[in-house]
Design an enzyme around this catalytic site. Sequence first.
Site, PDB file in Angstrom:
ATOM      1  N   GLU A  59      73.856 -62.159   8.781  1.00 12.13           N
ATOM      2  CA  GLU A  59      75.221 -62.867   8.106  1.00 12.13           C
ATOM      3  C   GLU A  59      76.225 -63.492   8.692  1.00 12.13           C
ATOM      4  O   GLU A  59      76.937 -64.540   8.886  1.00 12.13           O
ATOM      5  CB  GLU A  59      74.872 -62.370   6.997  1.00 12.13           C
ATOM      6  N   CYS A  79      62.450 -55.828   7.811  1.00  3.89           N
ATOM      7  CA  CYS A  79      63.050 -56.404   6.949  1.00  3.89           C
ATOM      8  C   CYS A  79      63.136 -58.135   6.799  1.00  3.89           C
ATOM      9  O   CYS A  79      63.538 -58.368   8.177  1.00  3.89           O
ATOM     10  CB  CYS A  79      65.215 -56.329   6.992  1.00  3.89           C
ATOM     11  N   ASP A 112      62.983 -64.233  -2.675  1.00  6.84           N
ATOM     12  CA  ASP A 112      63.463 -63.350  -1.715  1.00  6.84           C
ATOM     13  C   ASP A 112      65.001 -63.164  -2.435  1.00  6.84           C
ATOM     14  O   ASP A 112      64.842 -64.121  -3.277  1.00  6.84           O
ATOM     15  CB  ASP A 112      64.270 -63.062  -0.415  1.00  6.84           C
ATOM     16  N   SER A 113      65.317 -61.789  -2.504  1.00 12.99           N
ATOM     17  CA  SER A 113      66.934 -61.151  -2.896  1.00 12.99           C
ATOM     18  C   SER A 113      67.409 -62.148  -2.481  1.00 12.99           C
ATOM     19  O   SER A 113      68.889 -62.278  -3.426  1.00 12.99           O
ATOM     20  CB  SER A 113      67.029 -60.003  -2.916  1.00 12.99           C
ATOM     21  N   CYS A 136      60.419 -60.710   0.318  1.00 11.65           N
ATOM     22  CA  CYS A 136      61.586 -59.663   0.213  1.00 11.65           C
ATOM     23  C   CYS A 136      60.757 -57.974   0.183  1.00 11.65           C
ATOM     24  O   CYS A 136      60.529 -57.648  -0.714  1.00 11.65           O
ATOM     25  CB  CYS A 136      61.918 -59.935  -1.174  1.00 11.65           C
ATOM     26  N   HIS A 177      65.402 -60.631   7.738  1.00 13.28           N
ATOM     27  CA  HIS A 177      66.517 -60.670   8.182  1.00 13.28           C
ATOM     28  C   HIS A 177      66.130 -60.251  10.371  1.00 13.28           C
ATOM     29  O   HIS A 177      66.986 -61.498  10.639  1.00 13.28           O
ATOM     30  CB  HIS A 177      67.086 -60.194   7.734  1.00 13.28           C
TER      31      HIS A 177
END
Lengths: 260, 260
Positions: A150, A182, A7-8, A71, A184
């Site tokens: 995050e 996404c 993943d990035s 990603c 996340h």
Amino acid sequence: MSIGIFDSGIGGLTVFKEIAKAFPKADIYYLGDTARVPYGNKSKETIIRYSIECADFLVKNFDVDILVVACNTASSHALDILKKYLQIPVIGVVIPGAEMAVKTTKNKKVGVIGTIATIRSNAYKEAIERLDKDIELYQKACPLFVPLVEEGMIDNQIAKLVIKEYLQEIIDKGIDTLILGCTHYPLLKDTIKNIYPDISIVDSSQNIVSHIKNLKINTEENSIKHIYITDESPAFEKLKNLLVPEGKTEKIELSQICNL
Amino acid sequence: MSIGIFDSGIGGLTVFKEIAKAFPKADIYYLGDTARVPYGNKSKETIIRYSIECADFLVKNFDVDILVVACNTASSHALDILKKYLQIPVIGVVIPGAEMAVKTTKNKKVGVIGTIATIRSNAYKEAIERLDKDIELYQKACPLFVPLVEEGMIDNQIAKLVIKEYLQEIIDKGIDTLILGCTHYPLLKDTIKNIYPDISIVDSSQNIVSHIKNLKINTEENSIKHIYITDESPAFEKLKNLLVPEGKTEKIELSQICNL
């Protein structure tokens, strides 16, 4: 079997978690290119180069049998090239998510949420159109979701307000299915589900697990779970401990993967 | 007089706005390195290289008389080198902000808020210690503020909740002065002021204007206001129209400034 995931950044750890749950004895190696995150604002050529570098690191060092591109940006721009470039199966996040949404929706109205880059790429729109032309897709970029996750704000009042701010508009279109576009976003899944209990939420990870199962490769190895990152990231430890507490972490230098 | 301003992204437009207000007839050239934003997660060497490239673009193309580094990360890491490298006055954001806070505080308790990278760099802490050793500084990283501003959420309920979530802790320490240590944050200034009316808010831009005035250079030129960006940025148009509606925008290729 060993599985490589890149993943990035660190969002792909949600994919790691689901794969590790499904294949506890498999060796899993994760590379988060945290030094160069986000890929979303890079050119297509750069995204392809970065993706090949990440794939090379996992294939050359650990001889992985399967590569998962966890990603959305890399899946949208580099998947076809990675498939040609590598001799092993390569699985992205976009097609598994699109397939699952098409299977799940009953009223053929689907929403997809992601970063600005993912939504602008129309990757989910094109994937769903290829699967079922009758589906109406409503897209919405949710730029605050990644920083919220995050920051660990996944179920407080702020998270709830931001979710409503972004989602109400596409909920009002009558969607019955929502793709988390996404990596996340699965961390916000329970909170979204609490606010909109009637919506089916599609998290690509579950269908990635099915894709891996379909390959019918023996998954029993040494249960190694390793995570490599190219830079310290303030949010990394928090997310890592939440999602993959069993993973052993190592920071590598960008020069170990970068060809330039 | 012509003034060059650069920032890693678009936050420095808040500095542009204040300078343009103070020197309406000056020529002002702004470079936002949106293709490589954020600088905060890059190494010191890389930040210095990027900063020199940005400075070169402004000096070589427009022969600017003054350079303003409207980026906290570049100000923290590259200011001394830029001062040695260039033959013109170079003004950052950290020292003007620190000076103004020292002048403003009455109880010698100051707060500073910024991105994770700025707070970790301790740049404000060191600058304030050099000015007045008796000041107690309370630092707080506010990672959600930049995405909030870029989403245009500067005074809604979400913005208010996020401000309280981050600031209450340092307010409770008894600070009477708060430095906005990120060029995006002035857009939240009115909302912060409404929630905490007794706190003096320090925005470096105002003191940057004083620094420029002290140079006593004739500021009357052709009133040119140009903005260059190295990549399209989803939030750029919104912020630009809000802050510098009179500015003419041009996207340039990264290769026009990048030496590598």
